[in-house]
Design an enzyme around this catalytic site. Structure first.
Site, PDB file in Angstrom:
ATOM      1  N   TRP A 167     -37.228 -79.258  30.973  1.00  0.00           N
ATOM      2  CA  TRP A 167     -37.993 -78.474  29.982  1.00  0.00           C
ATOM      3  C   TRP A 167     -37.173 -77.303  29.477  1.00  0.00           C
ATOM      4  CZ3 TRP A 167     -40.982 -82.015  28.785  1.00  0.00           C
ATOM      5  CH2 TRP A 167     -41.638 -82.799  29.735  1.00  0.00           C
ATOM      6  N   ASP A 168     -36.421 -76.707  30.384  1.00  0.00           N
ATOM      7  CA  ASP A 168     -35.525 -75.627  29.963  1.00  0.00           C
ATOM      8  C   ASP A 168     -34.482 -76.131  28.968  1.00  0.00           C
ATOM      9  OD1 ASP A 168     -36.415 -73.364  31.319  1.00  0.00           O
ATOM     10  OD2 ASP A 168     -35.263 -73.820  33.124  1.00  0.00           O
ATOM     11  N   LEU A 169     -33.930 -77.290  29.266  1.00  0.00           N
ATOM     12  CA  LEU A 169     -32.852 -77.806  28.423  1.00  0.00           C
ATOM     13  C   LEU A 169     -33.373 -78.172  27.033  1.00  0.00           C
ATOM     14  CD1 LEU A 169     -31.053 -80.040  31.091  1.00  0.00           C
ATOM     15  CD2 LEU A 169     -30.232 -77.860  30.187  1.00  0.00           C
TER      16      LEU A 169
END
Lengths: 406, 406
Positions: A167-169
């Protein structure tokens, strides 16, 4: 000349961890001048693991390559004033500010906009109300851990966390999307704005886009399928000599290549007839995955990895070898300087290693060489001079007052 | 008016599966006119699972929302000629082409550029040589499956595939980044180009950026840590009544909120002294994760979910509840129309369900309402008329020749 496609653009970043720094780095690797502002001792992520033996963060170095670093005493009014001046400095290609800190105090958008009306500020948030959330706490909510991992886990309701902060990426790339879209709009209309992007929304949108929310709402329940690819044929297998590979038959062409490579055409035909399924359809291959899996398992068990690789490659099948990270960096040509995306860098404080540039390859421009991450505060004097006209003498005074280092 | 920040931009898409369609949809959800061209019977992903009982693909519908659909007989020279004319049609905001098909034949960049010199073409590839690869086969190579899942899996060398096609999702956003960056460059220089983006490179870059390649090269070996977050404190726990939650103490503030919520301050101090660790440092919390985990486990086992949620929320801790997809869609307010990112759509062929718009929220513009996916070929006549000036009579002839439907 390899200045990059965004050459000339300037972005000020006040950030930590993955999403916001990755968004800034993506722009930096396209040639934008991305200036990360940190407190004097380093931000929240300055020592984030993995670290080297002397505590240099390989994580921080990885996510801040090709940026410039400014370190200031942000606890002081004077330090915050300098940061605000950098954020709102004039210039057609400037006035872009990226942060994942709460937009209050000196980061309040209205206050910043009062200094530069067409400022574009992008704020990455945990949830859309600004609440605390990270990749892993959001992942728990969107259902993925309950459909990941071995099917036997279903009985005991095991949850399997992802290791990759997916999700961060994704959010990191959306940061770049949001800033580029807003800047395009500003070029056409002169209008700035505050763009908000919640990690939670990124994850919710992804599960919606993949059909998982619709599926759950329309009454179907996605089950846990272990290493089996949902809705087609694909999973891992062990070769005779104990290597592990994945084969995928998503499209008909991929499926036929697999059958050809393994000489399974006749057996598959017979199986389809027996089960009353059309194994040329991906959905029917999923329905017959156990029987098909057993056939492939048998073939794999009779062939060594070298034989398997040769057969699959010859037929143009879609497959991959399971590799550890150590194998990846020592044995995979794609993870080496033979791949022009990579460069061998000498990272201050860490040493020489392979580092990736931008996956996007623009035919009209040369690749921007892979840059190192700055050391903390490395460019403070230079940036303050360039953008704010701070003289050497003035900077000396700042150092004396403990506002900046060196 | 809620036309979106990219209003006016036109993108032609010839694609299938996740990455390229998601890239196009991201632009469409920002207001770009994204026209997906498919063969008459539908593309490779037209029936991709999950599907409804009558075989409408919720996957396809999810990834093609807000686009227009053109269906043509692409096996015929005349159909390909029309597609090429759409791709290279004039217009300052047009001339953007997105595909994940091999750039040969009618998709050859040089041939297309001969019709429009400033064409921007973005080609998504499996590997950088154009070889066959999908999210799952790339994932096997970059080491992630060997560090995912229960620690006991290490003994038997288990590989755990991800369910979320993370590489596809990241690539989808990079598609939008690449097109926006290239269009910005074209606005400034007039230059078009062929942008290439390999799924393999996206994954390799991500593991590099996260420090995993450097870590492996510098001689450390990342181990499998089950559900434990690497380098800090975070994992899943069971409450007294059998719910599962994740708590995360990445920053000091998050860690202190956890300790306060669970009344663990004294015990944690004593543990730090006993182990000779400074548990205010994230790395030391990781070193003490087993002991800290046991403490938290004990606290969780003595409290119901409602109590746990209340305590953690009161202290502003960073935590999440593990939810199944069914729980997500029925119990989580963020996954409902209370979240302005979502809309309740009535998708032709599938029914009413919740669907996500764009996670990016631009303060200067109203949100674009969540659109449905088109039916296959729904806009063929309209698009051919608008862009190529094809008359109704000419279109009738095309239908008669089997070039277009209806």
């Amino acid at each position: 000349m390899s200045k990059g496609i965004l050459s000339g653009m300037r972005v000020i970043e006040a950030s930590a961890f993955v999403a916001a720094p990755l968004g800034g780095m993506t722009l930096a690797q396209m040639g934008a001048d991305v200036i990360r502002i940190d407190p004097l001792g380093g931000g929240l992520d300055h020592r984030r693991w993995p670290v080297t033996a002397d505590n240099t963060s390989l994580f921080w170095c990885g996510l801040n390559k090709s940026k410039r670093s400014v370190a200031l005493d942000l606890a002081s009014a004077e330090g915050r004033e300098l940061a605000m001046a950098l954020i709102t400095a004039p210039g057609e290609d400037a006035g872009l500010f990226l942060t994942n800190f709460p937009p209050r105090g000196w980061l309040d958008h209205d206050k910043l906009r009062a200094r530069r009306e067409d400022l574009i500020q992008l704020t990455v948030q945990g949830d859309r109300h600004g609440g605390s959330a990270v990749d892993y706490t959001i992942n728990s909510r969107v259902g993925i851990p309950y459909i990941t991992g071995d099917e036997r886990g279903a009985a005991t309701n095991e949850a399997v966390n992802h290791v990759l902060p997916a999700w961060d990426l994704i959010t990191g790339q959306m940061v770049a999307v949001g800033l580029l879209a807003a800047e395009r709009h500003r070029l056409k209309t002169g209008q700035g704005q505050h763009v908000k992007l919640a990690l939670e929304d990124v994850a919710l949108a992804a599960v919606s886009h993949l059909g998982l929310i619709a599926e759950a709402q329309l009454g179907q329940q996605r089950e846990r399928h272990g290493n089996e690819l949902f809705g087609a044929f694909g999973r891992d297998f062990k070769t005779a000599d104990g290597e592990r590979v994945i084969v995928v038959g998503l499209t008909l062409k991929q499926w036929q290549a697999l059958c050809d490579a393994m000489g399974l055409n006749e057996a598959v035909s017979a199986l389809g007839e027996r089960l009353g399924l059309d194994l040329n359809l991906e959905g029917d291959r999923f329905r017959a995955r156990k029987e098909l899996g057993a056939m492939v398992e048998g073939w794999m068990a009779r062939h060594t990895y070298v034989e398997v690789a040769a057969s699959l490659t010859k037929q143009g099948a879609c497959w991959g070898r399971y590799q550890t990270l150590a194998e990846l960096v020592t044995q995979d040509e794609a993870c080496s300087v033979a791949n022009p995306m990579f460069g061998l860098i000498d990272q201050p404080g860490a040493g020489k290693y392979l580092a990736a540039g931008l996956p996007l390859n623009f035919s009209g421009l040369e690749r921007v060489p892979v840059g190192v991450a700055p050391t903390l505060g490395q460019h403070t004097a230079e940036v303050l001079s360039e953008i704010l006209g701070i003289t050497q003498a003035q900077y000396g005074g700042m150092v004396d007052r403990g506002l900046a280092a060196r």
